[in-house]
Write an enzyme that holds these catalytic residues in place. Sequence first.
Site, mmCIF file in Angstrom:
data_model
loop_
_atom_site.group_PDB
_atom_site.id
_atom_site.type_symbol
_atom_site.label_atom_id
_atom_site.label_comp_id
_atom_site.label_asym_id
_atom_site.label_seq_id
_atom_site.Cartn_x
_atom_site.Cartn_y
_atom_site.Cartn_z
ATOM 1 N N GLU A 189 0.863 -1.162 -0.025
ATOM 2 C CA GLU A 189 -0.017 -0.213 -0.076
ATOM 3 C C GLU A 189 0.903 1.142 -0.020
ATOM 4 O O GLU A 189 1.579 1.431 1.147
ATOM 5 C CB GLU A 189 -1.041 -0.137 1.430
ATOM 6 C CG GLU A 189 -1.904 -0.990 1.239
ATOM 7 C CD GLU A 189 -3.061 -1.116 0.291
ATOM 8 O OE1 GLU A 189 -2.986 -0.200 -0.409
ATOM 9 O OE2 GLU A 189 -3.707 -1.897 -0.123
ATOM 10 N N CYS A 213 -2.341 8.958 2.430
ATOM 11 C CA CYS A 213 -1.850 8.479 0.980
ATOM 12 C C CYS A 213 -2.985 8.721 0.204
ATOM 13 O O CYS A 213 -2.769 9.141 -1.013
ATOM 14 C CB CYS A 213 -1.945 6.634 1.004
ATOM 15 S SG CYS A 213 -3.089 6.162 1.870
HETATM 16 P P1 NAD Z 1 8.413 4.708 4.827
HETATM 17 O O1 NAD Z 1 8.381 4.015 3.333
HETATM 18 O O2 NAD Z 1 9.589 5.601 4.817
HETATM 19 O O3 NAD Z 1 8.354 3.710 6.073
HETATM 20 C C1 NAD Z 1 7.297 2.919 5.875
HETATM 21 C C2 NAD Z 1 7.562 1.732 6.949
HETATM 22 O O4 NAD Z 1 8.860 0.908 6.401
HETATM 23 C C3 NAD Z 1 8.264 2.193 8.453
HETATM 24 O O5 NAD Z 1 7.868 1.465 9.298
HETATM 25 C C4 NAD Z 1 9.762 1.816 8.111
HETATM 26 O O6 NAD Z 1 10.648 1.940 9.167
HETATM 27 C C5 NAD Z 1 9.949 0.734 7.239
HETATM 28 N N1 NAD Z 1 11.125 0.334 6.363
HETATM 29 C C6 NAD Z 1 11.848 1.457 6.118
HETATM 30 N N2 NAD Z 1 12.983 0.956 5.232
HETATM 31 C C7 NAD Z 1 12.577 -0.464 5.196
HETATM 32 C C8 NAD Z 1 13.228 -1.734 4.480
HETATM 33 N N3 NAD Z 1 14.394 -1.591 3.885
HETATM 34 N N4 NAD Z 1 12.523 -2.872 4.688
HETATM 35 C C9 NAD Z 1 11.466 -2.892 5.264
HETATM 36 N N5 NAD Z 1 10.910 -2.031 6.073
HETATM 37 C C10 NAD Z 1 11.447 -0.750 5.747
HETATM 38 O O7 NAD Z 1 6.976 5.414 4.931
HETATM 39 P P2 NAD Z 1 6.638 6.721 5.909
HETATM 40 O O8 NAD Z 1 7.177 7.750 5.590
HETATM 41 O O9 NAD Z 1 6.493 5.964 7.078
HETATM 42 O O10 NAD Z 1 5.049 6.759 5.395
HETATM 43 C C11 NAD Z 1 4.541 7.689 4.299
HETATM 44 C C12 NAD Z 1 4.153 6.945 3.053
HETATM 45 O O11 NAD Z 1 3.408 5.942 3.352
HETATM 46 C C13 NAD Z 1 3.724 7.832 2.002
HETATM 47 O O12 NAD Z 1 4.260 7.575 0.735
HETATM 48 C C14 NAD Z 1 2.101 7.548 2.073
HETATM 49 O O13 NAD Z 1 1.468 7.406 0.937
HETATM 50 C C15 NAD Z 1 2.249 6.067 2.307
HETATM 51 N N6 NAD Z 1 0.967 5.420 2.771
HETATM 52 C C16 NAD Z 1 0.152 4.610 2.149
HETATM 53 C C17 NAD Z 1 -1.059 4.258 2.388
HETATM 54 C C18 NAD Z 1 -1.809 3.197 1.679
HETATM 55 O O14 NAD Z 1 -2.823 2.689 2.129
HETATM 56 N N7 NAD Z 1 -1.583 3.283 0.265
HETATM 57 C C19 NAD Z 1 -1.353 4.590 3.783
HETATM 58 C C20 NAD Z 1 -0.607 5.312 4.443
HETATM 59 C C21 NAD Z 1 0.592 5.648 3.978
#
Ligand code: NAD
Length: 549
Positions: free
Chosen positions: A268, A302
């Site tokens: 997502e 998002c």
């Molecule tokens: P992010 O991608 O920086 O982090 C998301 C999660 O992934 C965190 O828990 C982070 O610690 C973890 N992570 C980071 N590197 C990783 C790796 N290499 N392997 C596994 N996990 C890892 O995102 P964010 O800044 O926390 O959130 C914002 C983003 O989330 C925005 O782009 C937003 O659109 C998206 N989002 C999407 C939805 C949806 O339903 N489509 C909902 C909410 C947020």
Amino acid sequence: MTNDVKINVKHPLPQVVLTCDNPRMAQSIPAKSPGAEIIVRHPATREEIGRAPLTMPEEVARAVRRAREAGAAWAMKSFRERGRVIMAAREIILKELDDIALLISRETGKPSIEAIAMEMAPALDLMQYFARKTASLLRPRRVSVGLYWTMGRSSYEIYKPLGVVGVISPWNFPWATPLDEVVMALMAGNAVVLKPSELTPLTALKINDVLSRAGLPKNVLQVVTGDGSTGAALVASGVDKIMFTGSVPTGRRVAEAAAKYLIPVVLELGGKDPMIVLDDANITNAARAAVWGAFANCGQSCSSLERCYVHESIAAEFTAEVVKETKRLRQPTAGAATTDLGPMSSERQLSIVERHVNQAINNGAVALTGGERLRDVAGPFYPPTVLTNLTHEMDVMREETFGPVLPIMTFSTDDEAIRLANDSDFGLTASVWTNNIGRGQQLARQIDAGTVMINEVLYTHAIAQTPWGGTKQSGLGRTHGESGLLELVRAQHVHVNRLPFLPDLWWFNYDEGAGELFRGFARKFASGSLVQASLLLPRMIRRWRQPRN
Ligand code: NAD
């Protein structure tokens, strides 16, 4: 740049500060050692809110093993028994509603009443829905076998738990996003290991606390905390599926790592959601919707409205309404229980907003309100900003801004509106505003997005029954609804032959008579027509009766 979270490594190392705003630095932390803690601070006041133990990467695999052991008994429980735990957790959440909302608010900066509206009420609804309905949604399903029924055959599909599901979640909805997935995975009979955002570990620990007080057996849900390296350790730890919510670049890394272990992923990811306001729309309501869709959660959803296309004939009136509504919003920098916008969740997110808005303004865009961070106040405060005079090449029209910015462009024909809406790498949600529902539905079909709303914005993640997920760079797979539940089970096909005393006609030996019958199968049985297939009966009987030498 202000750090939002510190990871504090206690004795024997000096304190190590993890700059969570910079994932690359986060992953280059030299040594995490047992006893390390994440210090969580309010995004604006910098006040310490609490501490969470930091999970060592090697501990993640142990957590998954514990989850697998505990999950075996959980998988044997009936849907009713699992549902009782979820409903008991609901009761606890309802009793502690305001305290939990305050925790979410302090960890993210969002107003606590918005946490109730956008996170807690929808998750409570999802909990009761899946507690009551999972049994019927996952009942065995008959599968048609075409004309094979004439040979006494039938098929059905059953749905078994996957085992251990890894949930990796972001900071913007730290309660609803992981809790929804945890509840659905648990109801489907899985154990879960949850890796929340490093910015919001306390809310995730509260989820675990509530479920364990509700009677969830020990280790069926575990929370592992830390930055991307903890998330990467989870992907590599032997889970059966990863449910990932976050940014596109991280989602890509997760998918690449999961491919190595051949485990499925649901992704997502981000969005750049368009709103099309047609010439026959209710202008006042569309303008109010645009303001909420763009600025709720400080634009950090998002599915926030990130691009608005309005028909040129109503653009002036619509834009004036939007500006009027925006100027009504309250954003007290000192924090208040009832307010409209809080600070953004981090300096890093605010700097993306600044880059997009400044680039647009430097290239001729006009900020009708907002347009610059609030200075002279501590914390990442950015005011709700309405932009016009834009081109479609600007970053603010192409990249995910994820902040309180509403860019408005005009169009002259429906085709142009569709072309602009589809001119994006993303495809999460979109909306069309019109008083002519038929026209709206016709346009909806032409938009590339996981969800298209007619006369609605942003909110359908709150509906437990409807699928959630995107197309293009917005992700893969679905959460929520029946499609989301099916992501959390292993479908098994069971095929039954009720005439076990008859050999199959396609078995050995392949003599001349068999060849004739197989040609008949190709021409008549494979036509799908019962009448045609019945013409084969004499040859079939001959083959059954044929003596074996
Ligand atoms: P992010 O991608 O920086 O982090 C998301 C999660 O992934 C965190 O828990 C982070 O610690 C973890 N992570 C980071 N590197 C990783 C790796 N290499 N392997 C596994 N996990 C890892 O995102 P964010 O800044 O926390 O959130 C914002 C983003 O989330 C925005 O782009 C937003 O659109 C998206 N989002 C999407 C939805 C949806 O339903 N489509 C909902 C909410 C947020």
